[in-house]
Design an enzyme around this catalytic site. Sequence first.
Site, PDB file in Angstrom:
ATOM      1  N   ARG A  74     115.147  43.399  55.616  1.00 14.83           N
ATOM      2  CA  ARG A  74     114.883  42.748  56.900  1.00 14.83           C
ATOM      3  C   ARG A  74     115.360  41.303  56.795  1.00 14.83           C
ATOM      4  NH1 ARG A  74     112.835  38.954  54.742  1.00 14.83           N
ATOM      5  NH2 ARG A  74     112.207  38.164  56.781  1.00 14.83           N
ATOM      6  N   GLY A  75     115.287  40.574  57.910  1.00 18.07           N
ATOM      7  CA  GLY A  75     115.863  39.225  57.951  1.00 18.07           C
ATOM      8  C   GLY A  75     117.272  39.352  58.515  1.00 18.07           C
ATOM      9  N   ALA A  76     117.599  38.477  59.488  1.00  9.60           N
ATOM     10  CA  ALA A  76     118.827  38.661  60.267  1.00  9.60           C
ATOM     11  C   ALA A  76     120.092  38.799  59.405  1.00  9.60           C
ATOM     12  CB  ALA A  76     118.953  37.523  61.279  1.00  9.60           C
ATOM     13  N   ARG A 107     117.517  47.850  65.126  1.00  5.20           N
ATOM     14  CA  ARG A 107     116.692  46.689  65.505  1.00  5.20           C
ATOM     15  C   ARG A 107     117.472  45.887  66.553  1.00  5.20           C
ATOM     16  NH1 ARG A 107     113.659  43.431  61.060  1.00  5.20           N
ATOM     17  NH2 ARG A 107     112.153  43.285  62.769  1.00  5.20           N
ATOM     18  N   ASP A 127     116.735  34.503  64.419  1.00  6.39           N
ATOM     19  CA  ASP A 127     117.367  35.825  64.576  1.00  6.39           C
ATOM     20  C   ASP A 127     118.509  35.783  65.569  1.00  6.39           C
ATOM     21  OD1 ASP A 127     114.435  36.455  63.657  1.00  6.39           O
ATOM     22  OD2 ASP A 127     115.761  38.121  63.103  1.00  6.39           O
ATOM     23  N   GLN A 170     105.284  38.702  56.334  1.00  8.30           N
ATOM     24  CA  GLN A 170     106.494  38.265  55.608  1.00  8.30           C
ATOM     25  C   GLN A 170     106.236  36.959  54.847  1.00  8.30           C
ATOM     26  OE1 GLN A 170     106.498  39.354  58.756  1.00  8.30           O
ATOM     27  NE2 GLN A 170     108.351  40.459  59.272  1.00  8.30           N
ATOM     28  N   ASN A 209     113.076  33.952  67.160  1.00  7.66           N
ATOM     29  CA  ASN A 209     112.675  34.096  65.755  1.00  7.66           C
ATOM     30  C   ASN A 209     111.332  34.820  65.710  1.00  7.66           C
ATOM     31  OD1 ASN A 209     113.249  33.583  62.932  1.00  7.66           O
ATOM     32  ND2 ASN A 209     111.567  32.142  62.951  1.00  7.66           N
ATOM     33  N   LYS A 210     110.843  35.026  64.505  1.00  6.25           N
ATOM     34  CA  LYS A 210     109.615  35.798  64.297  1.00  6.25           C
ATOM     35  C   LYS A 210     108.487  35.365  65.214  1.00  6.25           C
ATOM     36  CE  LYS A 210     109.091  38.607  62.220  1.00  6.25           C
ATOM     37  NZ  LYS A 210     109.218  39.940  62.903  1.00  6.25           N
TER      38      LYS A 210
END
Length: 362
Positions: A63-65, A106, A252, A211, A262-263
């Site tokens: 995960r993570g862009a 995603r 993101d 996270q 973002n998150k």
Amino acid sequence: MIRLYHVLGRYKNYALGNSLLTVSWEDGKVVMIDQTKLPTKLEYVKYTKYQDIAKAIKRLTVRGAPAIGVAAAFGMCLAAFQSKAGNTAELLSDMEIAYTLLRATRPTAVNLVWALDLVMKKAREGNSVDQIRKGILDFSLKIAQDDVSTNKKLGKNGAELINDGEVILTHCNAGSLATVAYGTALGVIRAARESGKEVRVIATETRPVMQGSRLTAFELKHDGIDVRLIPDTAVGYVMSQKMVSRVIVGADRVLRTGHVFNKIGTYQVAVMASRHMIPFYVAAPISTFDLESDIGDIVIEERDAKEILQVGNRVVAPKGVGVLNPAFDITPPELIAGIITEKCILQPPYKNSIEKNIQIDR
Ligand code: MRU
């Protein structure tokens, strides 16, 4: 504790040291850290089918862009090698099927579609099945290598902002584990340390997927960087007590207006930072910019209600209660002091600085 990575040779131009390598290509397989097992187990998984890469992205194994962009590019390489195509048209058609599956995993991080589009473009340039396979593999390896060098440049640019002794608050994980290695927001912190500055970190837990506690705390501890965890709900308090000198988060997707996806929770952190006059920075490589879309075009991923209704296997909410579980939010440009990229630090007004400095290869 940490297995020093056997494919470091592939990235030998980049001094990774003991840094974690999140995703790589090794002998026809995609190797990645299974992030769902962290922090208790550092386990590497290997995939030979693109369908499994799609599942891995969906279930947050990776995960993570930037990391999902690289994983998807390698997924396309697996698809090309899996294909039984006898000519380029058949191969491209098999790759389109893989593209559609990987793209649907995603919706919010733009790096996924950025990498997939570039790989498809490269594939269309090939004149034979073998040429396409080799071309896209070399290209994907380059995307992975560039990710590390980009993060190092971005980190160096951001480190100029940091004064000795700062305490930086970060949200979610924009570190090694969200990229191939080194990280974006955490890359700035690494670079500041490498330049001899003392920097301490406050990391939010980042509910509901944690996270911050599972990944950011893990990788900073792994690198010997001072980190303290706080519940998401303590952000206002620690800021009011002057325990934070700066905020740095990842992204993101960054729009041409400077709006940052973002998150979930990032927006709240930015509002709090503004209330307490703490500079709020975003660290994002150019591959995270989307200069074409408007806010309304972007799908905010809605994740499984179970993430809210349960903590692990324990049910923590009454049966039948409704749930909203958006995975990302939008921080408006007026709350952002600067956007740190590998090229420069973008300053407000972002419409102008982005138009002037950011060009995207699609
Ligand atoms: O749902 P995740 O864990 O993929 O979300 C990750 C984030 O929001 C990160 O902050 C973002 O991708 C930047 S990573 C350099």
